[in-house]
Each structure stands twice: as structure tokens, then as C-alpha cells.
Design a protein around this motif. Structure first.
Motif, mmCIF file in Angstrom:
data_model
loop_
_atom_site.group_PDB
_atom_site.id
_atom_site.type_symbol
_atom_site.label_atom_id
_atom_site.label_comp_id
_atom_site.label_asym_id
_atom_site.label_seq_id
_atom_site.Cartn_x
_atom_site.Cartn_y
_atom_site.Cartn_z
ATOM 1 N N VAL A 1 0.980 -0.790 -0.427
ATOM 2 C CA VAL A 1 -0.250 -0.501 0.265
ATOM 3 C C VAL A 1 0.785 1.176 -0.136
ATOM 4 O O VAL A 1 1.896 1.150 0.955
ATOM 5 C CB VAL A 1 -0.727 -0.286 1.204
ATOM 6 N N THR B 1 -5.591 6.234 -2.056
ATOM 7 C CA THR B 1 -4.331 4.584 -1.531
ATOM 8 C C THR B 1 -4.504 4.301 -2.891
ATOM 9 O O THR B 1 -5.214 3.734 -3.717
ATOM 10 C CB THR B 1 -5.396 4.038 -0.053
ATOM 11 N N TRP C 1 -11.120 2.895 0.700
ATOM 12 C CA TRP C 1 -10.109 2.293 1.422
ATOM 13 C C TRP C 1 -10.546 1.913 2.838
ATOM 14 O O TRP C 1 -10.347 1.064 3.077
ATOM 15 C CB TRP C 1 -8.880 2.286 1.502
#
Length: 60
Positions: A25, A32, A52
Motif C-alpha cells: 500500500v 490509497t 480504502w
């Protein structure tokens, strides 16, 4: 994304095993980014931070 993304894995990731599965990530302004840790050159998915967060909340 104007800046270079800084990717990170979960502290729960077991990167040392042959069959591990993990995503990486990266956070940027308002989004994100998520990618497959075994195929980082394959591209990534970007989602808004609230989406997210909602996904993570639904998985807990």
C-alpha cells in the motif's frame, strides 16, 4: 500522483515464505494505491482514502 509513491507491507506479512500472498500500500494526497507485492511492475489500483477505510472496516 505527482510524487514517487512509497510502498509498504503490513507488519503481519510473511515475506520470507515461498507461497506468501501480500499486497503493498502507498498513500498519496487523497488516494490509497494498492499493488501485488509479487508483481509490483504489473501496476496498481488507486482508490479514494474513504473507500480504502471502508474496505478495511468491513474486514475487521
Amino acid at each position: 500522483m505527482a510524487s514517487e509513491l512509497m510502498w509498504f507491507k503490513s507488519s503481519h506479512s510473511d515475506a520470507d515464505t515461498e507461497h506468501s500472498t501480500c499486497v503493498e500500500v502507498a498513500l498519496d494526497t487523497g488516494i490509497t494505491a494498492v499493488r501485488d507485492s509479487k508483481a509490483p511492475a504489473a501496476g496498481h489500483l488507486t482508490v479514494p482514502h474513504p473507500a480504502w477505510g471502508a474496505l478495511l472496516s468491513s474486514l475487521r
